[in-house]
Write a protein that holds these residues in place. Structure first.
Motif, mmCIF file in Angstrom:
data_model
loop_
_atom_site.group_PDB
_atom_site.id
_atom_site.type_symbol
_atom_site.label_atom_id
_atom_site.label_comp_id
_atom_site.label_asym_id
_atom_site.label_seq_id
_atom_site.Cartn_x
_atom_site.Cartn_y
_atom_site.Cartn_z
ATOM 1 N N GLU A 51 0.820 -1.214 0.000
ATOM 2 C CA GLU A 51 0.000 0.000 0.000
ATOM 3 C C GLU A 51 0.856 1.267 0.000
ATOM 4 O OE1 GLU A 51 -3.264 0.021 -0.310
ATOM 5 O OE2 GLU A 51 -3.465 -2.173 -0.254
ATOM 6 N N GLY A 52 2.020 1.167 -0.582
ATOM 7 C CA GLY A 52 2.863 2.348 -0.743
ATOM 8 C C GLY A 52 3.377 2.957 0.537
ATOM 9 N N GLY A 53 3.640 2.122 1.532
ATOM 10 C CA GLY A 53 4.191 2.616 2.788
ATOM 11 C C GLY A 53 3.151 2.990 3.822
ATOM 12 N N LEU A 54 1.884 2.911 3.484
ATOM 13 C CA LEU A 54 0.826 3.220 4.439
ATOM 14 C C LEU A 54 0.669 2.070 5.429
ATOM 15 C CD1 LEU A 54 -1.907 4.668 2.042
ATOM 16 C CD2 LEU A 54 -0.264 5.945 3.442
ATOM 17 N N VAL A 55 0.152 2.381 6.617
ATOM 18 C CA VAL A 55 -0.133 1.349 7.607
ATOM 19 C C VAL A 55 -1.595 1.465 8.031
ATOM 20 C CG1 VAL A 55 2.207 1.059 8.497
ATOM 21 C CG2 VAL A 55 0.763 2.867 9.421
ATOM 22 N N PRO A 56 -2.230 0.347 8.389
ATOM 23 C CA PRO A 56 -3.659 0.350 8.722
ATOM 24 C C PRO A 56 -3.917 0.797 10.161
ATOM 25 C CG PRO A 56 -2.803 -1.869 8.874
ATOM 26 C CD PRO A 56 -1.664 -1.019 8.391
ATOM 27 N N ILE A 57 -4.001 2.090 10.371
ATOM 28 C CA ILE A 57 -4.197 2.608 11.718
ATOM 29 C C ILE A 57 -5.431 3.488 11.787
ATOM 30 C CG2 ILE A 57 -1.774 2.473 12.390
ATOM 31 C CD1 ILE A 57 -1.517 5.440 11.724
ATOM 32 N N GLN A 58 -5.996 3.562 12.994
ATOM 33 C CA GLN A 58 -7.127 4.433 13.243
ATOM 34 C C GLN A 58 -6.626 5.868 13.425
ATOM 35 O OE1 GLN A 58 -9.470 2.881 16.543
ATOM 36 N NE2 GLN A 58 -8.891 0.789 15.994
ATOM 37 N N THR A 59 -7.443 6.830 13.054
ATOM 38 C CA THR A 59 -7.061 8.233 13.183
ATOM 39 C C THR A 59 -7.146 8.663 14.647
ATOM 40 O OG1 THR A 59 -7.900 8.717 10.975
ATOM 41 C CG2 THR A 59 -7.565 10.592 12.464
ATOM 42 N N LYS A 60 -6.058 9.247 15.149
ATOM 43 C CA LYS A 60 -6.002 9.724 16.530
ATOM 44 C C LYS A 60 -5.461 11.142 16.561
ATOM 45 C CE LYS A 60 -7.311 5.973 18.723
ATOM 46 N NZ LYS A 60 -8.483 5.943 19.621
ATOM 47 N N ASP A 61 -5.751 11.858 17.645
ATOM 48 C CA ASP A 61 -5.204 13.201 17.820
ATOM 49 C C ASP A 61 -3.686 13.137 17.932
ATOM 50 O OD1 ASP A 61 -7.752 14.250 17.818
ATOM 51 O OD2 ASP A 61 -7.947 14.194 20.010
ATOM 52 N N SER A 62 -3.027 14.216 17.548
ATOM 53 C CA SER A 62 -1.564 14.249 17.555
ATOM 54 C C SER A 62 -0.982 14.128 18.956
ATOM 55 C CB SER A 62 -1.064 15.545 16.897
ATOM 56 O OG SER A 62 -1.558 16.680 17.585
ATOM 57 N N ASP A 63 -1.732 14.516 19.973
ATOM 58 C CA ASP A 63 -1.214 14.468 21.339
ATOM 59 C C ASP A 63 -1.580 13.174 22.067
ATOM 60 O OD1 ASP A 63 -3.901 14.954 21.537
ATOM 61 O OD2 ASP A 63 -3.732 16.554 23.028
ATOM 62 N N THR A 64 -2.094 12.189 21.325
ATOM 63 C CA THR A 64 -2.421 10.891 21.928
ATOM 64 C C THR A 64 -1.156 10.223 22.452
ATOM 65 O OG1 THR A 64 -4.288 10.618 20.406
ATOM 66 C CG2 THR A 64 -3.474 8.633 21.496
ATOM 67 N N HIS A 65 -1.277 9.551 23.580
ATOM 68 C CA HIS A 65 -0.143 8.840 24.180
ATOM 69 C C HIS A 65 0.529 7.955 23.132
ATOM 70 C CE1 HIS A 65 2.033 5.953 26.721
ATOM 71 N NE2 HIS A 65 1.944 6.828 27.686
ATOM 72 N N ILE A 66 1.851 7.929 23.137
ATOM 73 C CA ILE A 66 2.629 7.286 22.079
ATOM 74 C C ILE A 66 2.257 5.822 21.874
ATOM 75 C CG2 ILE A 66 4.515 6.721 23.684
ATOM 76 C CD1 ILE A 66 4.747 7.581 19.896
ATOM 77 N N PHE A 67 1.935 5.099 22.940
ATOM 78 C CA PHE A 67 1.623 3.680 22.785
ATOM 79 C C PHE A 67 0.151 3.440 22.436
ATOM 80 C CE2 PHE A 67 5.349 3.383 25.757
ATOM 81 C CZ PHE A 67 6.229 2.942 24.787
ATOM 82 N N GLU A 68 -0.649 4.476 22.438
ATOM 83 C CA GLU A 68 -2.061 4.378 22.058
ATOM 84 C C GLU A 68 -2.340 5.059 20.721
ATOM 85 O OE1 GLU A 68 -4.308 6.090 25.343
ATOM 86 O OE2 GLU A 68 -2.561 5.684 26.581
#
Length: 239
Positions: A51-68
């Protein structure tokens, strides 16, 4: 010897009714499964390659805890054929784990968030919210650092200091809070154990939480940054 697993916060629980998980609480859904983790790890790697370097992740706020911050979007993976089914121990299937990606741009490690710790944090937060309605400050206990405190459990009507069961060691870990009343888990016990049991090159100033990530299927959810000083895990002071 350092073991590297092909394993894998988190959903804030939407239900306050006592029904913790969306489906049944079958025992097979409540334990980490090495085979399931390996399948998801391989599927995520294949997804990025195709997928051209994309990863299947949910959209989160930029300040979300790094492990979440990089929770896996299983819906994407199913729709595009990278998985035939969602892991049975995942939250989506009634399990107690949320699958997350650590460092999606580099190592792309798939790990687990233990949602049982989320429920324990949530239960203390409920009491804190009640306390805040009657007071203008959080229920601070003893000072740990300039930014962190223990929780004054007596002010919250608890019989003892709140803890969570560690997914790493099964030890009871303290719940602590920052100046804004946000709750965290103190992983000092697990980190000191990991420093002692595993070869590593971490030095003072490095974030040693990744030592836990590298040597287990879990991530230290609700954690503050730690470093090492005189061979021991200590909280990393804010500059």
């Amino acid at each position: 010897m350092k073991y590297t697993y092909l394993f894998a916060m988190s959903f804030i629980f939407l239900l306050l009714s006592g029904c913790m998980y969306p489906q049944s609480e079958r025992s097979e859904n409540q334990i980490p499964n090495e085979e399931q983790l390996a399948i998801v790890q391989q599927a995520v790697e294949t997804y990025r390659e195709e997928e051209g370097g994309l990863v299947p992740i949910q959209t989160k706020d930029s300040d979300t805890h790094i492990f979440e911050k990089y929770l896996i979007d299983f819906k994407q993976m199913l729709e595009k054929g990278y998985l035939s089914e969602i892991p049975g121990n995942s939250f989506e299937q009634g399990g107690v784990y949320q699958y997350t990606i650590v460092d999606p741009e580099e190592n792309l490690l798939v790990r687990l968030i233990d949602l049982q710790t989320t429920e324990q944090i949530r239960s203390v937060n409920v009491r804190l919210d009640v306390f805040r309605q009657e007071h203008t400050y959080p229920a601070y206990g003893e000072k740990i650092t300039d930014q962190l405190y223990t929780v004054d459990y007596e002010k919250l009507g608890l019989e003892k200091a709140p803890t969570v069961k560690s997914p790493f060691s099964q030890a009871d870990l303290p719940i602590i809070m920052d100046l804004n009343g946000n709750l965290y888990i103190d992983y000092s016990y697990d980190l000191n154990q990991a420093l002692e049991e595993n070869d590593h090159n971490y030095k003072e100033g490095d974030d040693i939480r990744y030592l836990l990530v590298e040597n287990s299927p879990f991530v230290p959810a609700y954690s503050q940054p730690y470093t090492v000083k005189d061979g021991q895990a200590v909280f990393m002071e804010e500059e």
